[in-house]
Write an enzyme that holds these catalytic residues in place. Structure first.
Site, short mmCIF file in Angstrom:
data_model
loop_
_atom_site.label_atom_id
_atom_site.label_comp_id
_atom_site.label_asym_id
_atom_site.label_seq_id
_atom_site.Cartn_x
_atom_site.Cartn_y
_atom_site.Cartn_z
N LYS A 52 36.78 18.83 -56.93
CA LYS A 52 36.26 17.87 -57.93
C LYS A 52 37.37 16.95 -58.44
CE LYS A 52 32.04 20.10 -59.45
NZ LYS A 52 31.26 20.63 -60.57
N LYS A 99 29.01 21.43 -47.11
CA LYS A 99 27.95 22.00 -47.96
C LYS A 99 26.97 20.90 -48.38
CE LYS A 99 28.40 22.81 -52.37
NZ LYS A 99 28.67 23.25 -53.73
N LYS A 105 24.16 17.80 -54.15
CA LYS A 105 23.32 16.77 -54.78
C LYS A 105 24.11 15.52 -55.11
CE LYS A 105 23.50 19.69 -58.90
NZ LYS A 105 22.67 20.67 -59.56
P1 AMP Z 1 25.02 23.91 -59.25
O1 AMP Z 1 24.07 22.90 -58.77
O2 AMP Z 1 26.42 23.58 -58.86
O3 AMP Z 1 24.86 24.22 -60.69
O4 AMP Z 1 24.68 25.24 -58.45
C1 AMP Z 1 23.69 26.15 -58.88
C2 AMP Z 1 23.57 27.29 -57.91
O5 AMP Z 1 23.17 26.81 -56.61
C3 AMP Z 1 24.88 28.06 -57.66
O6 AMP Z 1 24.58 29.44 -57.56
C4 AMP Z 1 25.36 27.52 -56.35
O7 AMP Z 1 26.18 28.44 -55.65
C5 AMP Z 1 24.05 27.28 -55.61
N1 AMP Z 1 24.21 26.24 -54.59
C6 AMP Z 1 24.56 24.94 -54.77
N2 AMP Z 1 24.60 24.27 -53.60
C7 AMP Z 1 24.28 25.18 -52.64
C8 AMP Z 1 24.15 25.11 -51.20
N3 AMP Z 1 24.38 23.98 -50.54
N4 AMP Z 1 23.79 26.25 -50.55
C9 AMP Z 1 23.56 27.39 -51.22
N5 AMP Z 1 23.66 27.53 -52.56
C10 AMP Z 1 24.02 26.43 -53.27
#
Ligand code: AMP
Ligand code: TRP
Length: 333
Positions: A114, A196, A199
């Site tokens: 980041k 990965k 969003k």
């Molecule tokens: P965040 O959007 O960063 O708050 O992520 C929320 C949850 O989604 C966390 O447990 C992340 O590890 C999971 N996560 C985010 N992106 C992915 C992805 N591409 N594949 C699997 N899990 C994800």
């Protein structure tokens, strides 16, 4: 109810959640809700570590609660609340900061990534992000934390901080374990299956948002980058794109990876991609309908989050007061 262990997890209400968030996290939140005392938070304070549009952040916070419920998290069974509604999270972060070393934070992969992607805004909050996450988890006597693979390092730090605090001030925190799904812990970008799915990707074709409509979903899957081979089988190392699609299909179609491979044996990539798109669109349809209906009922959503914050506060207050006592902060009683 009482003898169940506590499970905690959270998602940030930044941007629109993707099918990566669903497969890696939210879908498992739903599956685990009967086995644990579950607490699901909306990590709005974490969002402040990168620049946000305030109006959009507020809207996304409500939207994420609606999404949790639409995906099947039951407010009667689980506590759902917004992180900033329980002030103990910020307070415990302060105390944990005093036992965290800068070297532990600036070597975190997510911080490094980041710092690169937000080079004009490398702030203290971005670096301290994992300590806030540790506070989220430790306030609730959490035993297990379901997350995607990208959060593994943060869970490790949480464990280290719990152990460090316990050994410095006597047993206080439960040392939590991460639950990382065997398949789907890292859903990859549709545009580059070595990256990965995120969003915040600039390429809108790289991810499927949980708010995409059927046509958009199918169009994006049709364009998904795969390989020049023609066989469909599961091998994440050598066939990252195809294996990613098989993983996504297996979750949305509710079949095992083996079964998915069997279904597409001898089929061409083109057909396969459309079938994956259809399965995802089909799976998201009822979720979208429910979510849009819930968004019309703001009073209900507000009530769920107020109830959730009250319940969460009751637990968090006790933990924080124990922590304050242990570290020697004077309490006038
Ligand atoms: P965040 O959007 O960063 O708050 O992520 C929320 C949850 O989604 C966390 O447990 C992340 O590890 C999971 N996560 C985010 N992106 C992915 C992805 N591409 N594949 C699997 N899990 C994800
Ligand atoms: N940092 C997590 C993410 O972006 C979200 C999060 C915040 C979280 N607090 C948490 C996850 C506590 C698990 C437990 O993915």
């Amino acid at each position: 109810m009482l003898d169940k262990k506590t499970l905690f997890s959270a998602v940030q209400p930044s941007g629109v959640p993707t099918i990566g968030n669903y497969v890696g996290a939210i879908n498992n939140f739903v599956k685990l809700q009967d086995d644990y005392n579950c607490i699901y938070s909306i990590a709005d304070l974490h969002c402040l570590t990168v620049r946000q549009n305030p109006a959009e952040l507020r809207q996304a916070t409500l939207g994420l609660l609606a999404l949790y419920i639409a995906c099947g998290i039951d407010p009667e069974k689980c506590i759902m609340f917004v992180q900033s509604h329980v002030h103990e999270h910020a307070e415990l972060t302060w105390v944990l900061n005093t036992i965290t070393y800068p070297g532990e934070l600036n070597r975190m992969t997510q911080f490094k990534d980041k710092s690169r992607s937000h080079a004009d805004n490398v702030n203290m909050g971005l670096m301290d992000y994992p300590v806030l996450m540790a506070s989220d988890i430790l306030l609730y006597g959490t035993s297990v934390v379901p997350v995607g693979a990208d959060q593994k390092q943060h869970i490790e730090l949480t464990r280290d901080l719990a152990i460090r605090f316990n050994s410095r001030y006597s047993d206080t925190f439960i040392v939590p374990e991460g639950i990382i799904p065997k398949y789907g812990a890292k859903i990859m970008s549709l545009a580059d299956p070595t990256k990965k799915m995120s969003k915040s990707d600039e390429n809108l074709n790289a991810f499927i948002s949980l708010y995409d409509d059927t046509d958009t979903i199918i169009r994006k899957f049709k364009r998904a980058v795969t390989d020049s081979d023609t066989k469909i089988y599961f091998d994440p190392e050598n066939k990252a794109g195809i294996s990613n699609l098989l993983t996504i299909y297996s979750v949305f179609a509710g079949v095992s990876i083996d079964e998915a491979v069997r279904q597409f044996e001898g089929k061409g990539y083109g057909d396969f991609k459309i079938k994956v798109g259809e399965a995802v669109a089909e799976g998201l349809k009822p979720i979208t309908e429910k979510r849009l209906e819930l968004m019309k009922n703001k009073d209900y959503l507000n009530k769920v989050m107020i109830d959730g914050a009250e319940k969460a506060s009751r637990i968090a207050r006790k933990t924080l007061s124990k922590v304050y006592r242990k570290v020697g902060l004077y309490r006038a009683e």
